[in-house]
Design a protein around this motif. Structure first.
Motif, PDB file in Angstrom:
ATOM      1  N   VAL A 199       0.819  -1.218   0.000  1.00 27.53           N
ATOM      2  CA  VAL A 199       0.000   0.000   0.000  1.00 27.53           C
ATOM      3  C   VAL A 199       0.852   1.268   0.000  1.00 27.53           C
ATOM      4  CG1 VAL A 199      -1.937  -1.145   1.132  1.00 27.53           C
ATOM      5  CG2 VAL A 199      -0.193   0.002   2.526  1.00 27.53           C
ATOM      6  N   PHE A 200       2.151   1.114   0.263  1.00 27.15           N
ATOM      7  CA  PHE A 200       3.031   2.283   0.294  1.00 27.15           C
ATOM      8  C   PHE A 200       4.434   1.831  -0.058  1.00 27.15           C
ATOM      9  CE2 PHE A 200       6.131   4.911   2.581  1.00 27.15           C
ATOM     10  CZ  PHE A 200       5.759   6.202   2.178  1.00 27.15           C
ATOM     11  N   HIS A 201       5.107   2.609  -0.904  1.00 27.36           N
ATOM     12  CA  HIS A 201       6.487   2.307  -1.283  1.00 27.36           C
ATOM     13  C   HIS A 201       7.212   3.617  -1.527  1.00 27.36           C
ATOM     14  CE1 HIS A 201       9.941   1.238  -3.802  1.00 27.36           C
ATOM     15  NE2 HIS A 201       9.822   0.004  -3.357  1.00 27.36           N
ATOM     16  N   ARG A 202       8.307   3.822  -0.794  1.00 26.41           N
ATOM     17  CA  ARG A 202       9.087   5.047  -0.988  1.00 26.41           C
ATOM     18  C   ARG A 202      10.552   4.753  -0.759  1.00 26.41           C
ATOM     19  NH1 ARG A 202      10.841   9.620   2.129  1.00 26.41           N
ATOM     20  NH2 ARG A 202       9.925   8.747   4.033  1.00 26.41           N
ATOM     21  N   ARG A 203      11.395   5.197  -1.680  1.00 27.67           N
ATOM     22  CA  ARG A 203      12.833   5.065  -1.503  1.00 27.67           C
ATOM     23  C   ARG A 203      13.326   6.224  -0.643  1.00 27.67           C
ATOM     24  NH1 ARG A 203      13.579   3.936  -7.056  1.00 27.67           N
ATOM     25  NH2 ARG A 203      15.043   5.688  -7.267  1.00 27.67           N
ATOM     26  N   VAL A 204      13.859   5.893   0.510  1.00 27.80           N
ATOM     27  CA  VAL A 204      14.373   6.920   1.409  1.00 27.80           C
ATOM     28  C   VAL A 204      15.845   7.202   1.133  1.00 27.80           C
ATOM     29  CG1 VAL A 204      12.680   6.473   3.225  1.00 27.80           C
ATOM     30  CG2 VAL A 204      14.816   5.157   3.182  1.00 27.80           C
ATOM     31  N   VAL A 210      11.288   2.028   2.018  1.00 28.95           N
ATOM     32  CA  VAL A 210      10.335   1.741   3.085  1.00 28.95           C
ATOM     33  C   VAL A 210       9.061   1.239   2.415  1.00 28.95           C
ATOM     34  CG1 VAL A 210       8.879   2.732   4.886  1.00 28.95           C
ATOM     35  CG2 VAL A 210      11.280   3.420   4.692  1.00 28.95           C
ATOM     36  N   ILE A 211       8.626   0.060   2.822  1.00 30.46           N
ATOM     37  CA  ILE A 211       7.471  -0.583   2.200  1.00 30.46           C
ATOM     38  C   ILE A 211       6.451  -0.923   3.274  1.00 30.46           C
ATOM     39  CG2 ILE A 211       6.674  -2.539   0.807  1.00 30.46           C
ATOM     40  CD1 ILE A 211       9.576  -2.823  -0.189  1.00 30.46           C
ATOM     41  N   GLN A 212       5.207  -0.536   3.060  1.00 29.74           N
ATOM     42  CA  GLN A 212       4.122  -0.920   3.956  1.00 29.74           C
ATOM     43  C   GLN A 212       3.173  -1.855   3.208  1.00 29.74           C
ATOM     44  OE1 GLN A 212       2.318   2.690   5.424  1.00 29.74           O
ATOM     45  NE2 GLN A 212       3.882   2.976   6.995  1.00 29.74           N
ATOM     46  N   VAL A 213       2.755  -2.905   3.905  1.00 30.76           N
ATOM     47  CA  VAL A 213       1.853  -3.890   3.310  1.00 30.76           C
ATOM     48  C   VAL A 213       0.686  -4.136   4.250  1.00 30.76           C
ATOM     49  CG1 VAL A 213       3.782  -4.989   2.100  1.00 30.76           C
ATOM     50  CG2 VAL A 213       2.999  -5.927   4.282  1.00 30.76           C
ATOM     51  N   ARG A 214      -0.437  -4.554   3.671  1.00 32.25           N
ATOM     52  CA  ARG A 214      -1.601  -4.917   4.459  1.00 32.25           C
ATOM     53  C   ARG A 214      -1.938  -6.381   4.197  1.00 32.25           C
ATOM     54  NH1 ARG A 214      -4.815  -1.028   3.414  1.00 32.25           N
ATOM     55  NH2 ARG A 214      -4.772   0.039   5.438  1.00 32.25           N
ATOM     56  N   PRO A 215      -1.678  -7.270   5.154  1.00 36.23           N
ATOM     57  CA  PRO A 215      -2.049  -8.680   4.980  1.00 36.23           C
ATOM     58  C   PRO A 215      -3.554  -8.823   4.800  1.00 36.23           C
ATOM     59  CG  PRO A 215      -0.507  -8.417   6.805  1.00 36.23           C
ATOM     60  CD  PRO A 215      -0.956  -7.034   6.418  1.00 36.23           C
ATOM     61  N   HIS A 216      -3.964  -9.801   4.012  1.00 35.68           N
ATOM     62  CA  HIS A 216      -5.384 -10.010   3.740  1.00 35.68           C
ATOM     63  C   HIS A 216      -6.114 -10.582   4.943  1.00 35.68           C
ATOM     64  CE1 HIS A 216      -4.624 -10.161  -0.898  1.00 35.68           C
ATOM     65  NE2 HIS A 216      -4.416  -8.987  -0.367  1.00 35.68           N
ATOM     66  N   THR A 217      -5.382 -11.235   5.835  1.00 36.10           N
ATOM     67  CA  THR A 217      -5.955 -11.721   7.093  1.00 36.10           C
ATOM     68  C   THR A 217      -5.018 -11.330   8.232  1.00 36.10           C
ATOM     69  OG1 THR A 217      -4.889 -13.896   6.805  1.00 36.10           O
ATOM     70  CG2 THR A 217      -7.162 -13.669   6.023  1.00 36.10           C
ATOM     71  N   PRO A 275       2.720   0.117  -5.143  1.00 32.09           N
ATOM     72  CA  PRO A 275       1.429  -0.174  -4.513  1.00 32.09           C
ATOM     73  C   PRO A 275       0.543  -1.018  -5.423  1.00 32.09           C
ATOM     74  CG  PRO A 275       2.034   2.093  -4.100  1.00 32.09           C
ATOM     75  CD  PRO A 275       3.063   1.556  -5.069  1.00 32.09           C
ATOM     76  N   GLY A 276      -0.143  -1.968  -4.799  1.00 30.08           N
ATOM     77  CA  GLY A 276      -0.981  -2.901  -5.542  1.00 30.08           C
ATOM     78  C   GLY A 276      -0.339  -4.254  -5.738  1.00 30.08           C
TER      79      GLY A 276
END
Length: 422
Positions: A199-204, A210-217, A275-276
């Motif tokens: 859901v979020f990806h940014r090169r610092v 830095v990568i944020q993910v949302r698990p489906h469960t 993202p996606g």
């Protein structure tokens, strides 16, 4: 995770709980830890209850001989394994060189820990649980054992003896039993893997994202833990990364990934992920950096993306306003490389018991003069009453541990993650 009978922390590395025999890449010692209490460990096998006395002398003698030709042992094992069950080849990536090396490293670790039930049993159960994500089931363990013993006999040649064969047969049967039990216990409460959407990806930095993910469960974990992950662009290639955030109400997980030269997965995560995209996560593993049962102050030493699990632990400690003091030493080749320093300073404003010490060395913790960090940390004071966590590049980790051990810090107070492989 805390091994049985250990205080708040267990000694040893925790970096990647891949599979000694599965399709993953382990860190140098292939180590893993898991949380178990004494009641859970009791009676599950002969190693666990102490009723079986393995021929440790024969096991270690033969392992020392085989270890002299690690590459040969790895090639023989996988060649025999795939010949006996061609379907198993589908569980592994196309390139096997790194996997062979880590298989032997994990095997050496197991043999070296056979007389330490408090360490070995949680480790083996963690391996059994982690194998689930590859599709390994109980029937595969017989094939694995046959291939292992035959590979050892071929590598040792005339040095292979009936005593060695008997010792390995007995030891493998016991090890496999523990691993299968770990997998069976996990199957009752957790899926073999979790799909998670980016859901979020940014090169610092140029080479750090830095990568944020949302698990489906729901994905239950504790700050300081890590998981292995894979992606459609690199199928069957699993790499381990620490969660950089404490558990959140919205379920998001954060990872910090540094692209390493030749690192297929890390490079794809840093430069090609967006993202996606869907990542696949293995079960969480590792120790609880913010263990609420601990009363010892914390010393955290981190270089590069080794700061990720430290951030997760600090977020948890801040949230509950834990009373322990925490010292964080954070290394980079210059201040710009200390990408997480603003985050650390922000936490420090709210969590007054946190002290952050940036350590800048032109060569950086990854390259030359890795002993700078160890010297700085040891010069700051006496850390023998602290729980110690060290994470970062291999050289930095090892030299820092050397300096801290010179202070007489008990091994049971030390945990480290080797980020030499990404």
């Amino acid at each position: 995770e805390v091994p049985r009978d250990a205080p708040e922390f267990g000694s040893g590395a925790t970096a990647t709980a891949g599979a000694a025999f599965g399709a993953t890449e382990l860190n140098d010692d292939g180590s893993a830890w898991a949380v178990h209490d004494t009641a859970e460990l009791a009676g599950t096998s002969a190693i666990e209850d102490g009723s079986m006395y393995l021929d440790l002398e024969a096991l270690r003698e033969s392992m020392a001989l085989a270890e002299k030709d690690r590459d040969h042992l790895g090639k023989e094992f996988y060649s025999l394994l795939f010949a006996s069950d061609p379907d198993l080849r589908e569980l592994f990536p196309a390139g096997m060189e790194a996997q062979r090396s880590r298989f032997v490293a994990a095997l050496v670790r197991i043999v070296g820990s056979l007389d330490d039930r408090g360490t070995l049993v949680p480790y083996l159960k963690a391996l059994g649980r982690d194998h689930r994500k590859f599709g390994v089931v109980s029937r595969h363990y017989g094939t694995l054992g046959n291939a292992l013993i035959l590979a050892l006999s071929r590598v040792l040649g005339e040095q292979w003896t009936p005593r060695y064969e008997a010792a390995w047969t007995e030891a493998y049967d016991t090890v496999a039993l523990i691993m299968v039990k770990g997998a069976d216990e996990d199957a009752v409460i957790a899926p073999p893997w979790w799909d998670a959407e980016v859901v979020f990806h940014r090169r610092v930095l140029d080479d750090v994202a830095v990568i944020q993910v949302r698990p489906h469960t729901l994905y239950p974990y504790r700050p300081g833990q890590y998981c292995s992950l894979t992606m459609p662009r690199r199928p069957k290639m699993w790499r381990s990364y620490s969660m950089a955030s404490a558990p959140r109400d919205d379920g998001l997980l954060e990872f910090h990934v540094r692209a390493v030269g030749g690192g297929w997965v890390s490079s794809a995560l840093v430069w090609k992920t967006e993202p996606g995209d869907i990542l696949r996560l293995g079960a969480p593993q590792g120790f609880d950096l913010a263990n609420p049962r601990s009363e010892r102050d914390l010393l955290c030493v981190a270089g590069g993306t080794g700061i990720a699990p430290v951030l997760a632990g600090l977020q948890e400690l801040e949230h509950r306003q834990d009373g322990r003091r925490v010292h964080v030493f954070y290394a980079g080749r210059d201040r710009d490389r200390l990408y997480a320093l603003p985050h650390l300073e922000s936490i420090g404003v709210r969590y007054r018991r946190l002290t952050v010490v940036p350590v800048v060395s032109p060569a950086g913790p990854e390259d030359g003069s890795p002993d700078v960090m160890g010297n700085v940390v040891s010069s700051y004071g006496d850390w023998r009453r602290h729980s110690v966590y060290v994470a970062g590049p291999t050289n930095m980790v090892q030299t820092t541990l050397d300096r801290l051990r010179e202070q007489g810090i008990p091994e049971s107070h030390i945990v480290y993650d080797d980020y030499g492989i990404s």
